[in-house]
Design a protein around this motif. Sequence first.
Motif, PDB file in Angstrom:
ATOM      1  N   GLU A 192      -2.766   3.295 -16.264  1.00 42.17           N
ATOM      2  CA  GLU A 192      -1.763   2.945 -15.269  1.00 42.17           C
ATOM      3  C   GLU A 192      -0.695   2.011 -15.837  1.00 42.17           C
ATOM      4  OE1 GLU A 192      -4.283   3.371 -11.161  1.00 42.17           O
ATOM      5  OE2 GLU A 192      -4.290   1.427 -12.170  1.00 42.17           O
ATOM      6  N   GLU A 251      -6.729   2.151   0.999  1.00 35.79           N
ATOM      7  CA  GLU A 251      -5.286   2.044   0.818  1.00 35.79           C
ATOM      8  C   GLU A 251      -4.898   0.606   1.101  1.00 35.79           C
ATOM      9  OE1 GLU A 251      -2.546   4.155   0.043  1.00 35.79           O
ATOM     10  OE2 GLU A 251      -4.211   5.224  -0.888  1.00 35.79           O
ATOM     11  N   ASP A 310      -2.818  -3.190  -0.390  1.00 36.47           N
ATOM     12  CA  ASP A 310      -1.814  -3.712  -1.308  1.00 36.47           C
ATOM     13  C   ASP A 310      -2.456  -3.998  -2.660  1.00 36.47           C
ATOM     14  OD1 ASP A 310      -0.349  -3.594   0.932  1.00 36.47           O
ATOM     15  OD2 ASP A 310      -0.007  -5.761   1.153  1.00 36.47           O
ATOM     16  N   VAL A 311      -1.630  -3.901  -3.691  1.00 33.61           N
ATOM     17  CA  VAL A 311      -2.152  -4.145  -5.024  1.00 33.61           C
ATOM     18  C   VAL A 311      -1.599  -5.474  -5.535  1.00 33.61           C
ATOM     19  CG1 VAL A 311      -2.303  -3.281  -7.385  1.00 33.61           C
ATOM     20  CG2 VAL A 311      -2.265  -1.678  -5.469  1.00 33.61           C
ATOM     21  N   ALA A 346       0.822  -1.206   0.000  1.00 34.34           N
ATOM     22  CA  ALA A 346       0.000   0.000   0.000  1.00 34.34           C
ATOM     23  C   ALA A 346       0.859   1.260   0.000  1.00 34.34           C
ATOM     24  CB  ALA A 346      -0.926  -0.016   1.221  1.00 34.34           C
ATOM     25  N   ARG A 391       2.238   2.404  -3.383  1.00 36.71           N
ATOM     26  CA  ARG A 391       1.268   2.580  -4.479  1.00 36.71           C
ATOM     27  C   ARG A 391       1.692   3.617  -5.488  1.00 36.71           C
ATOM     28  NH1 ARG A 391      -4.816   0.950  -3.782  1.00 36.71           N
ATOM     29  NH2 ARG A 391      -4.836   1.385  -5.994  1.00 36.71           N
ATOM     30  N   HIS A 392       2.485   4.594  -5.000  1.00 41.41           N
ATOM     31  CA  HIS A 392       2.902   5.654  -5.922  1.00 41.41           C
ATOM     32  C   HIS A 392       3.791   5.109  -7.037  1.00 41.41           C
ATOM     33  CE1 HIS A 392       6.070   5.330  -2.867  1.00 41.41           C
ATOM     34  NE2 HIS A 392       6.879   5.604  -3.872  1.00 41.41           N
ATOM     35  N   TYR A 418       3.276   0.102 -14.622  1.00 44.08           N
ATOM     36  CA  TYR A 418       4.151  -0.221 -13.502  1.00 44.08           C
ATOM     37  C   TYR A 418       5.527  -0.572 -14.055  1.00 44.08           C
ATOM     38  CZ  TYR A 418       5.900  -2.596  -9.343  1.00 44.08           C
ATOM     39  OH  TYR A 418       6.650  -2.973  -8.271  1.00 44.08           O
TER      40      TYR A 418
END
Lengths: 861, 161
Positions: A474, A502, A504-505, A461, A464-465, A476
């Motif tokens: 988006e 907020e 975890d992804v 989390a 996340r930025h 990554y």
Amino acid sequence: MDEEILQEFLAESMENLSQLDNEIVILEKRPDDDDLIASIFRTIHTIKGTCGFIGLTGLGSVAHATENVLGRMRDHELRVTPTSISLILEGVDEIKELLHGLETTGQEPVHDNSQLIARLDELMQSADGDAGDVPAEISEAPVEATPVAELITSPAVEDSKPVAAPTNMPEEAADPSKKSISDLSIRVNVDVLDSLMNLVGELVLTRNQLVQMVRGDDESIFAAPILHLNRVTTDLQEGVMKTRMQPIGNAWGKLPRLVRDLAQQTGKLIELDMRGAETELDRTVLDAIKDPLTHMVRNSADHGLESTADRRAAGKPETGLVRLNAFHEGGHVIICVDDDGAGINAERVRQKAVENGILTDATAAGMSEKDLVNLVFAPGFSTAKEISSVSGRGVGMDVVKTQIERIGGTVDLTSRRGIGTEVRIKIPLTLAIISALVVESGGYSFAIPQLTIVELVRVAAEDRHKIETINRNEVYRLRDRLLPLIHLDRELELDDEHAGEERDVNIVVVQAGDEQFGLIVSEVFDTEEIVVKPVGHLLKDIAIYQGTTILGDGRVIMILDVAGIAAQFDGGAIATETECQRGDADHELAGNTTTMLVFDAGGESTMAVPLSLVSRLEEFPTETIERTGERMVVQYRDNLLPLLPIDPTSSTDANDQIQPVVVFSEGDRSMGLVVKEILDIREEPLVIRMPSSRPGVLGTAIINNKATDVIDAQYYVEMADPDWFQKKSQSADERVLVIDDSVFFRQLVTTTLETAGYQVRVCNSAVDAVEAIENGEHFDLIISDIEMPMMDGYEFAQWYEQRCDDTRAPLIALTSLSGADLESRAQQAGFARCLTKLNTQQFLSCVQELCHQRGRQGASA
Amino acid sequence: MSQSATLTAPSGRADSINDQLDYLNQFVSFSVDGQLLGVPVNSVQEVLNPQSITRTPKAKPEIAGLLNLRGQIVTAIDLRKRLKLPALKGDQQSMNVVVRFNDESYSLLVDEVGEVINVSGETLQPPPRNLDAHWKPITSGVYRLQHRLIVIINVTNLLDF
């Protein structure tokens, strides 16, 4: 001879012969059993036939002589006596011996059977005397026998080695360790295997359930037996799967020969390179792709590859290459057929498609090269300049496509001019047990085939930025590359239950073709062995599902097709999604997209026009633009093309050397719209969100996430051609009802019709139209969209047909849908015509024709 | 029917046997939004209590999802949506009428399942003219029962959307 064919022949013959002994013995007891004689005759006949086919001359001649005798018996020309039976049995024994020899050595044993054959022939000929009562039939037998006489004599002459071979037999037969083929293989009906497979599928599910129950409970007395059950089930499952799997090479066996023959016929030098022959496929799938594969290879060799001279001229090696490659990819089998030929001439495809009426000029103009090239799959399409004896007559790739699609596969064609063509077939394993990762998104579980998953990434989390955005999309940074991200819940239009949290992804990195992307899911569970069940008929058009499955706990979940998801977001779906999120429930979003030409009109405004209305894009050197009084014109194809700027106050930029012009045509008139720059072609749902009061502008739509004015092409055509208005008076005041749920097309059609002098009544739904008609409104012509909410065009037409018998106005369907059965379906529903949106000229002439017809009918009535 | 002649049982019983053989005149009845509907009894595989249904995102709105019927996957059709009727209110749950069509099973989600209705002796009336246009193709016709009407669903057309 091909080893495989030989083995098949042996297995089949042995099986048949084992029954034969019995049958012949029974025949001796029941010499008048016609059915029995016929059955024995057939068995021997089959063996003879196959021998001839695979070139076993010795065996063939014995079988033939035996068959002749049996033939006479069957026709009642020869009596069944113990002597004749003995001779037949001798023949059968010799056939068996030859087969055994063939099986052990792989070569046909060389026996001298001239004596046996002579005795059999003698017996057959002895029938002639008895057969006086059926002379007509005798004349046939010798004719059939003539070619065989050569067969009989030639091996006898060649085989100088006398009866030596049979002595080998006992030795080989005495070796008990070596099982013969007839012992090793049995024939099983595929249905039996199918039902076994289904049962195993059920067993796997039950096993999963049991395993789940005892998971974490090591004390359970069931733990050990369930573990054992687990192992046995897995082995059983693999075993049953194997019974149905065959290497794809089995479907390739005939191709080298085919290509060789083709090379000779066409005078080309062709090399066939086949890879992945060991890739295994379900038997039913294999059967289904045999023909399409043959067709594709033939096509590549015949149409794909250039002639030797052309290749030399192009600096390519003289020998053309056709490559076949099969491999597994994510629960699918991919088969590529590619050649290093000339590639497909997209321009010729376009011309051809327009000629054959598959496309209109306008649609063709807006198609990408890839789309054009894929038109070769359209029914009745053939690009070969002349029909060649090799590649069929206009039936071809469309059949390939239908056959592949029938088994749930897809066909994709890529062509590069001068370099070659690649056809890629993707066949799903419709019947399989695969390993899949179960994930959760938007509150629902889904399975992702393990084979498509590259890795799992978890972004904490607080990190996340690290997920960055480019124009709201988006991405990554995964090691050395940029991974595009997709929120699975958004892609599936599900609610994001964790919105704003907020947390975890979880990113599931998946592979689709050559690309990788990340699927963001809310939970990642276990990997499970799942039974892939095909999706039902009503769901099979949804590209994002590969199948369904039942989990251990009995829940049904969908198996995602990663490639299907990738294809969705390639088409600009991410932009569409953001529009969806704005909460606009306009159903047009979900439905059709319109290809729009986006251009810079000068004065900092971006404008757009549906590409289907544009007839051409031109670039004129600035100095060729002339002025006659107020008007700008350019000489074009021996004619003058009037030019108009979007904004009359702005002048063309003198600095530009080249002036881009968008050309619209109406009948035989054309006009050019002067623009600053052509920006883009976008395919998006077109929704006019704000009507405009400015002349020439229909309204504002959001295209490519920007507010864009959509121009009214009709307006500019009128402006350029002042005579236009005079046409109005020519038309009668026929009343036309226009039904369309799209504001944009409603306006467009209305403007077009009103300009042509018709009275137009507009309804934004079929339900409104029904009301209008029920209220007694009268129309001379009704133009209706097909795809509409509540009541679609078909339903409307059916309703209308039933309601109004005598006073019916003709119906025109105007649709942006396409499809082969569209027209017939529309006609069935009661539409007189079915037109695509929107070829103005075709549209108006159709309207005029139908109104005219009706006018005449009215006068005569 | 020939059977009744060979049977020595009282005629009442013979009739009931005939009734059972008389599939063509039998319809499984159910109601949706107060309307009595029926499908031919021989197209019905079974009738189930409310089931847990897995949603199929991106499918057509009439498709409610999938359900697991003893290892067989069944596509559930929301009959209210298909007939353009308002959704079921509150926490009422739909019953499942599972029909077999083209080797696939479909579950028709209905409000309530009624009895099997025998219509022998009645003739199927064509759908009335004023029936809503989207109902017409999926209606084979109407039978007049003593107190109400039963609309017979054309399963082929119902599942073609």
